[in-house]
Design a protein around this motif. Structure first.
Motif, PDB file in Angstrom:
ATOM      1  N   PRO A 242       9.376   0.859   3.568  1.00  0.00           N
ATOM      2  CA  PRO A 242       8.672  -0.218   3.621  1.00  0.00           C
ATOM      3  C   PRO A 242       8.917  -1.536   3.221  1.00  0.00           C
ATOM      4  O   PRO A 242       8.353  -2.646   3.378  1.00  0.00           O
ATOM      5  N   ASP A 243      10.018  -1.371   2.204  1.00  0.00           N
ATOM      6  CA  ASP A 243      10.521  -2.883   1.855  1.00  0.00           C
ATOM      7  C   ASP A 243      11.415  -3.671   2.920  1.00  0.00           C
ATOM      8  O   ASP A 243      11.482  -4.727   2.977  1.00  0.00           O
ATOM      9  N   ALA A 244      11.858  -2.762   3.799  1.00  0.00           N
ATOM     10  CA  ALA A 244      12.569  -3.370   5.181  1.00  0.00           C
ATOM     11  C   ALA A 244      11.636  -3.566   6.344  1.00  0.00           C
ATOM     12  O   ALA A 244      11.943  -4.058   7.445  1.00  0.00           O
TER      13      ALA A 244
ATOM     14  N   THR B 251       0.743  -1.060  -0.114  1.00  0.00           N
ATOM     15  CA  THR B 251       0.025  -0.148   0.101  1.00  0.00           C
ATOM     16  C   THR B 251       0.821   1.163   0.155  1.00  0.00           C
ATOM     17  O   THR B 251       0.759   2.205  -0.836  1.00  0.00           O
ATOM     18  N   VAL B 252       1.924   1.351   0.915  1.00  0.00           N
ATOM     19  CA  VAL B 252       2.789   2.394   0.876  1.00  0.00           C
ATOM     20  C   VAL B 252       3.472   2.625  -0.347  1.00  0.00           C
ATOM     21  O   VAL B 252       3.535   3.811  -0.892  1.00  0.00           O
ATOM     22  N   CYS B 253       3.879   1.697  -0.927  1.00  0.00           N
ATOM     23  CA  CYS B 253       4.814   1.571  -2.162  1.00  0.00           C
ATOM     24  C   CYS B 253       3.841   2.004  -3.054  1.00  0.00           C
ATOM     25  O   CYS B 253       4.195   2.765  -4.174  1.00  0.00           O
ATOM     26  N   GLY B 254       2.656   1.622  -3.510  1.00  0.00           N
ATOM     27  CA  GLY B 254       1.727   2.162  -4.298  1.00  0.00           C
ATOM     28  C   GLY B 254       1.406   3.670  -4.389  1.00  0.00           C
ATOM     29  O   GLY B 254       1.261   4.291  -5.129  1.00  0.00           O
ATOM     30  N   PHE B 255       1.154   4.222  -2.930  1.00  0.00           N
ATOM     31  CA  PHE B 255       1.046   5.438  -2.889  1.00  0.00           C
ATOM     32  C   PHE B 255       2.315   6.162  -3.354  1.00  0.00           C
ATOM     33  O   PHE B 255       2.119   7.354  -3.904  1.00  0.00           O
ATOM     34  N   ALA B 256       3.358   5.803  -3.250  1.00  0.00           N
ATOM     35  CA  ALA B 256       4.565   6.543  -3.304  1.00  0.00           C
ATOM     36  C   ALA B 256       4.672   6.420  -4.720  1.00  0.00           C
ATOM     37  O   ALA B 256       5.415   7.673  -5.266  1.00  0.00           O
ATOM     38  N   GLN B 257       4.381   5.739  -5.441  1.00  0.00           N
ATOM     39  CA  GLN B 257       4.604   5.469  -6.733  1.00  0.00           C
ATOM     40  C   GLN B 257       3.487   6.306  -7.736  1.00  0.00           C
ATOM     41  O   GLN B 257       3.905   6.981  -8.609  1.00  0.00           O
ATOM     42  N   ARG B 258       2.349   6.488  -7.143  1.00  0.00           N
ATOM     43  CA  ARG B 258       1.213   6.907  -7.961  1.00  0.00           C
ATOM     44  C   ARG B 258       0.970   8.558  -7.491  1.00  0.00           C
ATOM     45  O   ARG B 258       0.501   9.296  -8.275  1.00  0.00           O
ATOM     46  N   ARG B 259       1.071   8.893  -6.296  1.00  0.00           N
ATOM     47  CA  ARG B 259       0.607  10.124  -5.780  1.00  0.00           C
ATOM     48  C   ARG B 259       1.834  11.027  -5.140  1.00  0.00           C
ATOM     49  O   ARG B 259       2.264  10.494  -4.041  1.00  0.00           O
ATOM     50  N   PHE B 260       2.452  11.771  -6.034  1.00  0.00           N
ATOM     51  CA  PHE B 260       3.216  12.905  -5.504  1.00  0.00           C
ATOM     52  C   PHE B 260       3.122  14.093  -6.211  1.00  0.00           C
ATOM     53  O   PHE B 260       2.672  14.342  -7.209  1.00  0.00           O
ATOM     54  N   ALA B 261       3.824  15.005  -5.481  1.00  0.00           N
ATOM     55  CA  ALA B 261       3.841  16.297  -5.904  1.00  0.00           C
ATOM     56  C   ALA B 261       5.330  16.780  -5.805  1.00  0.00           C
ATOM     57  O   ALA B 261       6.046  16.242  -5.067  1.00  0.00           O
ATOM     58  N   ALA B 262       5.732  17.591  -6.931  1.00  0.00           N
ATOM     59  CA  ALA B 262       7.116  18.009  -6.804  1.00  0.00           C
ATOM     60  C   ALA B 262       7.197  19.714  -6.532  1.00  0.00           C
ATOM     61  O   ALA B 262       6.477  20.154  -6.898  1.00  0.00           O
ATOM     62  N   VAL B 263       8.488  19.870  -5.519  1.00  0.00           N
ATOM     63  CA  VAL B 263       8.073  21.314  -5.223  1.00  0.00           C
ATOM     64  C   VAL B 263       9.673  21.453  -5.218  1.00  0.00           C
ATOM     65  O   VAL B 263      10.593  20.452  -5.454  1.00  0.00           O
ATOM     66  N   VAL B 264      10.245  22.629  -5.020  1.00  0.00           N
ATOM     67  CA  VAL B 264      11.537  23.263  -5.116  1.00  0.00           C
ATOM     68  C   VAL B 264      11.915  23.719  -3.589  1.00  0.00           C
ATOM     69  O   VAL B 264      10.994  24.375  -2.978  1.00  0.00           O
ATOM     70  N   MET B 265      12.893  22.782  -3.041  1.00  0.00           N
ATOM     71  CA  MET B 265      13.120  23.147  -1.653  1.00  0.00           C
ATOM     72  C   MET B 265      14.594  23.514  -1.773  1.00  0.00           C
ATOM     73  O   MET B 265      15.508  22.635  -2.159  1.00  0.00           O
ATOM     74  N   MET B 266      15.018  24.478  -1.255  1.00  0.00           N
ATOM     75  CA  MET B 266      16.795  24.701  -1.016  1.00  0.00           C
ATOM     76  C   MET B 266      17.263  24.623  -2.296  1.00  0.00           C
ATOM     77  O   MET B 266      18.363  24.252  -2.642  1.00  0.00           O
ATOM     78  N   GLY B 267      16.403  25.213  -3.511  1.00  0.00           N
ATOM     79  CA  GLY B 267      17.253  25.290  -4.897  1.00  0.00           C
ATOM     80  C   GLY B 267      16.994  23.770  -5.528  1.00  0.00           C
ATOM     81  O   GLY B 267      17.658  23.692  -6.705  1.00  0.00           O
ATOM     82  N   MET B 268      16.757  22.791  -4.837  1.00  0.00           N
ATOM     83  CA  MET B 268      16.404  21.426  -5.781  1.00  0.00           C
ATOM     84  C   MET B 268      15.214  20.593  -5.587  1.00  0.00           C
ATOM     85  O   MET B 268      14.167  20.972  -4.790  1.00  0.00           O
ATOM     86  N   GLY B 269      14.948  19.968  -6.652  1.00  0.00           N
ATOM     87  CA  GLY B 269      13.391  19.534  -6.747  1.00  0.00           C
ATOM     88  C   GLY B 269      13.135  18.373  -5.858  1.00  0.00           C
ATOM     89  O   GLY B 269      14.211  17.480  -5.446  1.00  0.00           O
ATOM     90  N   VAL B 270      12.330  18.350  -5.049  1.00  0.00           N
ATOM     91  CA  VAL B 270      11.772  17.285  -4.167  1.00  0.00           C
ATOM     92  C   VAL B 270      10.474  16.839  -4.440  1.00  0.00           C
ATOM     93  O   VAL B 270       9.474  17.667  -4.504  1.00  0.00           O
ATOM     94  N   ARG B 271      10.578  15.422  -4.576  1.00  0.00           N
ATOM     95  CA  ARG B 271       8.934  14.707  -4.726  1.00  0.00           C
ATOM     96  C   ARG B 271       8.671  14.355  -3.408  1.00  0.00           C
ATOM     97  O   ARG B 271       9.097  13.883  -2.715  1.00  0.00           O
ATOM     98  N   PHE B 272       7.070  14.497  -3.276  1.00  0.00           N
ATOM     99  CA  PHE B 272       6.559  14.153  -2.155  1.00  0.00           C
ATOM    100  C   PHE B 272       5.411  13.282  -2.194  1.00  0.00           C
ATOM    101  O   PHE B 272       4.649  13.134  -3.236  1.00  0.00           O
ATOM    102  N   SER B 273       5.204  12.331  -1.236  1.00  0.00           N
ATOM    103  CA  SER B 273       4.128  11.336  -1.449  1.00  0.00           C
ATOM    104  C   SER B 273       3.709  11.012  -0.033  1.00  0.00           C
ATOM    105  O   SER B 273       4.347  10.982   1.019  1.00  0.00           O
ATOM    106  N   LEU B 274       2.452  10.729   0.316  1.00  0.00           N
ATOM    107  CA  LEU B 274       2.174  10.653   1.672  1.00  0.00           C
ATOM    108  C   LEU B 274       2.343  11.546   2.838  1.00  0.00           C
ATOM    109  O   LEU B 274       2.703  11.486   3.984  1.00  0.00           O
ATOM    110  N   GLY B 275       2.731  12.916   2.307  1.00  0.00           N
ATOM    111  CA  GLY B 275       3.302  13.821   3.140  1.00  0.00           C
ATOM    112  C   GLY B 275       4.889  13.677   3.618  1.00  0.00           C
ATOM    113  O   GLY B 275       5.256  14.579   4.385  1.00  0.00           O
ATOM    114  N   PHE B 276       5.429  12.663   3.009  1.00  0.00           N
ATOM    115  CA  PHE B 276       6.874  12.633   3.424  1.00  0.00           C
ATOM    116  C   PHE B 276       7.634  12.782   2.052  1.00  0.00           C
ATOM    117  O   PHE B 276       6.791  12.698   0.551  1.00  0.00           O
TER     118      PHE B 276
END
Length: 97
Positions: free
Chosen positions: A61-63, A5-30
């Motif tokens: 989630p893998d471990a 479930t966690v892996c599925g959310f991580a792969q399907r639902r993300f938003a990209a933002v710029v933070m400290m000059g670098m692109g960061v992708r978010f999923s599930l609030g992380f």
């Protein structure tokens, strides 16, 4: 949640933002693994978040593990630091990840 479930959310639902000059992708609030994290997770499904001073929470989630590190002495770091990275690396090594 189950790891799939966690892996599925991580792969399907993300938003990209710029933070400290670098692109960061978010999923599930992380955040998902990206160049902003100086620690290389063992798998692509690891989520993380960090706070000022060196605190960090990786969710692997893998471990099937989560670790929360909160320091008692702040360091000039925003996304974890070597104190937390040593503990996280030792955890992954002990798990064989």
């Amino acid at each position: 949640m189950l790891p799939d479930t966690v892996c599925g959310f991580a792969q399907r639902r993300f938003a990209a933002v710029v933070m400290m000059g670098m692109g960061v992708r978010f999923s599930l609030g992380f955040a998902l693994p990206s160049p902003i994290l100086r620690l290389r997770p063992p798998g692509p499904n690891t989520l993380f978040w960090a706070g000022s001073g060196g605190s960090i929470v990786p969710i692997d989630p893998d471990a099937r593990t989560t670790l929360a590190y909160a320091m008692n002495r702040m360091a000039p770091a925003i996304i974890g630091d070597e104190r937390s990275f040593r503990i996280i690396r030792a955890m992954w090594q002990a798990l064989g990840a």
